[in-house]
Design an enzyme around this catalytic site. Structure first.
Site, PDB file in Angstrom:
ATOM      1  N   LYS A 154     -10.483 -66.687  -7.460  1.00  0.00           N
ATOM      2  CA  LYS A 154      -9.651 -65.816  -6.632  1.00  0.00           C
ATOM      3  C   LYS A 154      -8.428 -66.540  -6.088  1.00  0.00           C
ATOM      4  O   LYS A 154      -7.570 -65.927  -5.450  1.00  0.00           O
ATOM      5  CB  LYS A 154     -10.488 -65.206  -5.505  1.00  0.00           C
ATOM      6  N   LYS A 210     -13.253 -59.081   0.562  1.00  0.00           N
ATOM      7  CA  LYS A 210     -14.302 -59.743  -0.215  1.00  0.00           C
ATOM      8  C   LYS A 210     -14.305 -61.242   0.056  1.00  0.00           C
ATOM      9  O   LYS A 210     -13.274 -61.828   0.424  1.00  0.00           O
ATOM     10  CB  LYS A 210     -14.134 -59.477  -1.714  1.00  0.00           C
ATOM     11  N   ARG A 227     -12.547 -55.704 -17.831  1.00  0.00           N
ATOM     12  CA  ARG A 227     -12.744 -57.122 -18.130  1.00  0.00           C
ATOM     13  C   ARG A 227     -12.130 -57.391 -19.503  1.00  0.00           C
ATOM     14  O   ARG A 227     -12.515 -56.783 -20.505  1.00  0.00           O
ATOM     15  CB  ARG A 227     -14.245 -57.463 -18.123  1.00  0.00           C
ATOM     16  N   ARG A 233     -15.134 -51.106 -17.069  1.00  0.00           N
ATOM     17  CA  ARG A 233     -16.345 -50.909 -16.280  1.00  0.00           C
ATOM     18  C   ARG A 233     -16.038 -49.847 -15.227  1.00  0.00           C
ATOM     19  O   ARG A 233     -15.204 -50.069 -14.346  1.00  0.00           O
ATOM     20  CB  ARG A 233     -16.776 -52.225 -15.643  1.00  0.00           C
ATOM     21  N   ARG A 250     -17.209 -50.552  -6.233  1.00  0.00           N
ATOM     22  CA  ARG A 250     -17.301 -51.706  -7.129  1.00  0.00           C
ATOM     23  C   ARG A 250     -17.680 -51.247  -8.531  1.00  0.00           C
ATOM     24  O   ARG A 250     -18.461 -50.306  -8.692  1.00  0.00           O
ATOM     25  CB  ARG A 250     -18.345 -52.694  -6.603  1.00  0.00           C
ATOM     26  N   ASP A 287      -9.854 -59.729 -14.880  1.00  0.00           N
ATOM     27  CA  ASP A 287     -10.120 -58.364 -14.434  1.00  0.00           C
ATOM     28  C   ASP A 287      -8.796 -57.673 -14.139  1.00  0.00           C
ATOM     29  O   ASP A 287      -7.941 -58.221 -13.426  1.00  0.00           O
ATOM     30  CB  ASP A 287     -11.002 -58.361 -13.195  1.00  0.00           C
ATOM     31  N   GLU A 339      -8.479 -60.649 -10.842  1.00  0.00           N
ATOM     32  CA  GLU A 339      -9.229 -61.905 -10.848  1.00  0.00           C
ATOM     33  C   GLU A 339      -9.096 -62.589 -12.196  1.00  0.00           C
ATOM     34  O   GLU A 339      -8.885 -61.930 -13.223  1.00  0.00           O
ATOM     35  CB  GLU A 339     -10.721 -61.682 -10.548  1.00  0.00           C
ATOM     36  N   ASN A 363     -11.603 -65.156 -14.175  1.00  0.00           N
ATOM     37  CA  ASN A 363     -12.960 -65.706 -14.113  1.00  0.00           C
ATOM     38  C   ASN A 363     -13.108 -66.855 -15.101  1.00  0.00           C
ATOM     39  O   ASN A 363     -13.051 -66.647 -16.318  1.00  0.00           O
ATOM     40  CB  ASN A 363     -13.980 -64.613 -14.432  1.00  0.00           C
TER      41      ASN A 363
END
Length: 314
Positions: free
Chosen positions: A126, A161, A211, A225, A233, A273, A281, A283
């Protein structure tokens, strides 16, 4: 080419093989004739210049949970004897995680660690994304309550978050006019020592949080998603519904912008993301989505990962 591969992960007995990306990577490694060892991070040891782990030979089978692996006798192994280490334990990205990267950094690159431990440590997911503010929604990283309240006043609906969480844990949607923000910040302050991340809520999340898998700096597949009813979420851990999704022109533009930075850090396997037109984000610790992408007719990401690893070991 036959490689010696040690897989650092949460214990294999705890995973769901149907959706686990590390399991998919092990299946592909085994199919290529690579020799697999399994160990958990608490089995690592540093003594002098030697990094070792309490390892077990592992055989994996594409079967339901409980029937998906066989482990051999445990023995302590000098990890410098391995060709590749897959660093695949789940976050949280805490001091334990950071310490493990310091230990594994003593092995890399002679023993190839995927992704490189120093690069992972220096690119928290992040925080790394803030290198690209022009691609992100309005974002604030702070513990300062006044800053958070001012941000909320400016943007209305917000997402709050933890900075180093994963899997959608601890992600809250605070609507304009909601009186729970002060209580939530109290809860965060008592549970987290680091700053928090606050982002403008993106209504496009109802259409999905995509993603995108990036291998060696190049996008190879997208998995949208879609949040469950009543959820803000979209993570699959909390009921998000996955579907294969072609990349849009904007998503390719985002990938082209960040790809060189990932290649510079030698990040082999990355998942980003994207919500609507915004990157949210990057990852790099333990990206997921491999099995779902293949199940829905997309490419076999594990094949692409091992192609990239073998190019480096060739």
């Amino acid at each position: 080419m036959s490689l010696k591969v040690a897989v650092q992960m949460d214990h294999v007995a705890t995973i769901n093989p149907k959706g686990d990306s590390t399991f998919a990577m092990m299946l592909e490694a085994q199919a290529r004739g690579h020799e697999l060892l399994h160990y958990t991070p608490d089995g690592l040891a540093l003594r002098g210049h030697t990094v070792s782990a309490l390892c077990q030979p592992i055989t994996v089978v594409d079967q339901p949970k409980g029937e998906h692996f066989t482990l051999g006798e445990a023995r302590r192994v000098d990890l410098s004897t391995q060709d590749v280490i897959l660093m695949r334990q789940d976050p949280p990205f805490d001091m334990n995680y950071i310490t493990i990267t310091h230990i594994l950094e003593r092995l890399h690159p002679k023993t190839l660690v995927v992704n490189p431990p120093a690069a992972v440590r220096n690119a928290p997911e992040k925080i790394l994304v803030t290198d690209f503010p022009e691609l992100m929604p309005p974002t604030l990283v702070t513990r300062d309550r006044a800053e958070i309240h001012a941000f909320r006043k400016e943007h209305g609906n917000i997402i709050v978050k933890p900075l180093y969480g994963n899997g959608g844990a601890g992600v809250f949607f605070i609507q304009e006019g909601d009186h729970n923000l002060a209580s939530l910040l109290e809860l965060f302050e008592s549970n987290y020592r680091e700053p928090f991340m606050i982002q403008k809520y993106l209504p496009d999340v109802r259409k999905g949080d995509k993603r995108i898998i990036i291998i060696d700096g190049e996008p190879v597949a997208g998995l949208n998603r879609i949040p469950a009813d009543g959820e803000a979420r979209s993570n699959m851990h909390v009921g998000g519904r996955p579907e294969l999704s072609e990349l849009t022109a904007r998503e390719r533009e985002i990938c082209a912008a960040i790809g060189p930075a990932l290649k510079e850090r030698d990040m082999i396997f990355v998942g980003i993301d994207v919500i609507g037109n915004y990157l949210t984000e990057i990852n790099v610790t333990s990206p997921t989505g491999i099995r779902e992408i293949k199940r829905f007719g997309g490419p076999d990401i594990a094949v692409l990962i091992w192609n990239a690893i073998e190019r480096r070991r060739g």
